[in-house]
Design an enzyme around this catalytic site. Sequence first.
Site, PDB file in Angstrom:
ATOM      1  N   GLN A 165       0.857  -1.496  -0.008  1.00 11.77           N
ATOM      2  CA  GLN A 165       0.101  -0.014   0.112  1.00 11.77           C
ATOM      3  C   GLN A 165       1.008   1.234  -0.040  1.00 11.77           C
ATOM      4  O   GLN A 165       0.188   2.315  -0.158  1.00 11.77           O
ATOM      5  CB  GLN A 165      -0.872   0.070   1.156  1.00 11.77           C
ATOM      6  CG  GLN A 165      -1.996  -1.044   1.145  1.00 11.77           C
ATOM      7  CD  GLN A 165      -2.908  -1.031   2.233  1.00 11.77           C
ATOM      8  OE1 GLN A 165      -2.611  -1.670   3.410  1.00 11.77           O
ATOM      9  NE2 GLN A 165      -4.175  -0.263   2.273  1.00 11.77           N
ATOM     10  N   CYS A 202     -10.655  -0.036   3.778  1.00 14.64           N
ATOM     11  CA  CYS A 202      -9.243  -0.285   3.170  1.00 14.64           C
ATOM     12  C   CYS A 202      -8.703   1.388   2.954  1.00 14.64           C
ATOM     13  O   CYS A 202      -9.502   2.031   2.264  1.00 14.64           O
ATOM     14  CB  CYS A 202      -9.071  -1.095   2.051  1.00 14.64           C
ATOM     15  SG  CYS A 202      -7.444  -1.415   1.629  1.00 14.64           S
ATOM     16  N   LEU A 203      -7.322   1.556   3.519  1.00 18.24           N
ATOM     17  CA  LEU A 203      -7.075   2.838   3.325  1.00 18.24           C
ATOM     18  C   LEU A 203      -6.503   2.891   1.823  1.00 18.24           C
ATOM     19  O   LEU A 203      -6.543   4.213   1.298  1.00 18.24           O
ATOM     20  CB  LEU A 203      -5.707   3.218   4.151  1.00 18.24           C
ATOM     21  CG  LEU A 203      -6.090   3.118   5.630  1.00 18.24           C
ATOM     22  CD1 LEU A 203      -4.599   3.090   6.379  1.00 18.24           C
ATOM     23  CD2 LEU A 203      -6.727   4.176   6.057  1.00 18.24           C
ATOM     24  N   HIS A 233      -6.903  -9.461   6.563  1.00 17.81           N
ATOM     25  CA  HIS A 233      -7.114  -8.520   5.309  1.00 17.81           C
ATOM     26  C   HIS A 233      -5.708  -7.931   4.967  1.00 17.81           C
ATOM     27  O   HIS A 233      -5.447  -7.860   3.708  1.00 17.81           O
ATOM     28  CB  HIS A 233      -8.087  -7.345   6.002  1.00 17.81           C
ATOM     29  CG  HIS A 233      -7.884  -6.009   5.113  1.00 17.81           C
ATOM     30  ND1 HIS A 233      -9.208  -5.757   4.574  1.00 17.81           N
ATOM     31  CD2 HIS A 233      -7.181  -5.246   4.651  1.00 17.81           C
ATOM     32  CE1 HIS A 233      -9.010  -4.346   3.975  1.00 17.81           C
ATOM     33  NE2 HIS A 233      -7.755  -4.243   3.976  1.00 17.81           N
ATOM     34  N   GLU A 234      -4.856  -7.922   5.913  1.00 16.07           N
ATOM     35  CA  GLU A 234      -3.492  -7.400   5.707  1.00 16.07           C
ATOM     36  C   GLU A 234      -2.673  -8.440   4.924  1.00 16.07           C
ATOM     37  O   GLU A 234      -1.958  -7.962   4.063  1.00 16.07           O
ATOM     38  CB  GLU A 234      -2.909  -6.891   6.952  1.00 16.07           C
ATOM     39  CG  GLU A 234      -3.360  -5.719   7.694  1.00 16.07           C
ATOM     40  CD  GLU A 234      -3.847  -4.531   6.757  1.00 16.07           C
ATOM     41  OE1 GLU A 234      -3.215  -4.266   5.635  1.00 16.07           O
ATOM     42  OE2 GLU A 234      -5.048  -3.987   7.020  1.00 16.07           O
ATOM     43  N   HIS A 253      -3.336  -8.437   1.217  1.00 15.13           N
ATOM     44  CA  HIS A 253      -2.772  -7.414   0.656  1.00 15.13           C
ATOM     45  C   HIS A 253      -1.348  -8.285  -0.029  1.00 15.13           C
ATOM     46  O   HIS A 253      -1.002  -7.662  -1.086  1.00 15.13           O
ATOM     47  CB  HIS A 253      -2.448  -6.263   1.485  1.00 15.13           C
ATOM     48  CG  HIS A 253      -3.554  -5.066   1.493  1.00 15.13           C
ATOM     49  ND1 HIS A 253      -3.966  -4.288   0.340  1.00 15.13           N
ATOM     50  CD2 HIS A 253      -4.175  -4.801   2.687  1.00 15.13           C
ATOM     51  CE1 HIS A 253      -4.869  -3.781   0.638  1.00 15.13           C
ATOM     52  NE2 HIS A 253      -4.990  -3.898   1.739  1.00 15.13           N
TER      53      HIS A 253
HETATM   54 NI    NI Z   1      -6.350  -2.859   2.945  1.00 19.95          NI
END
Ligand code: NI
Length: 172
Positions: free
Chosen positions: A50, A94-95, A136-137, A140
């Site tokens: 990210q 999510c950012l 979730h992470e 990614h």
């Molecule tokens: Ni996320």
Amino acid sequence: MKRPILIHPDPRLKKVCAPVTEITDDLRRLAADMLETMYDAPGIGLAAPQVGVLSRLIVLDCVKGEGEAPRPIVMINPEVVAASDETNTYEEGCLSIPEQYAEVTRPAEVEVRWTDPEGAERREGFGGLWATCVQHEIDHLNGRLFIDYLGAMRRQLITRRMVKLKREQARA
Ligand code: NI
């Protein structure tokens, strides 16, 4: 130092990230920057891709209660080693997909193995919001976003909104 967060759609968010082979000062600096970026956002988790780094590194802190001590965790090469049959549904965000939320169902409890920034092997069970966040992470790191759990229509709608948002940001 805060780092800019990539916004979906971005090819770097779809890549399988490479394992970390050596814990360097640069890696520890990246982890510190990611925590600062996450707290500032504010968010409860952030993965290296990210911020444009395709390495298997995540940070998280799901302590939410006011007055509770923060619990920042840095995970290098995290891996889910066991998952419960029981599931939990949370409204996820999510950012990299700002202000879009959707319900995602995942195992309610997971056991995760990772290496900490000092190079020690860690293993811990997570439940509740922590379990959702860590899954979730880790997703990614495999190029998977929470919208990949949604139907194609919903995913495309959110993606179109993000394309529009990025266009507006580029103009500003
Ligand atoms: Ni996320």
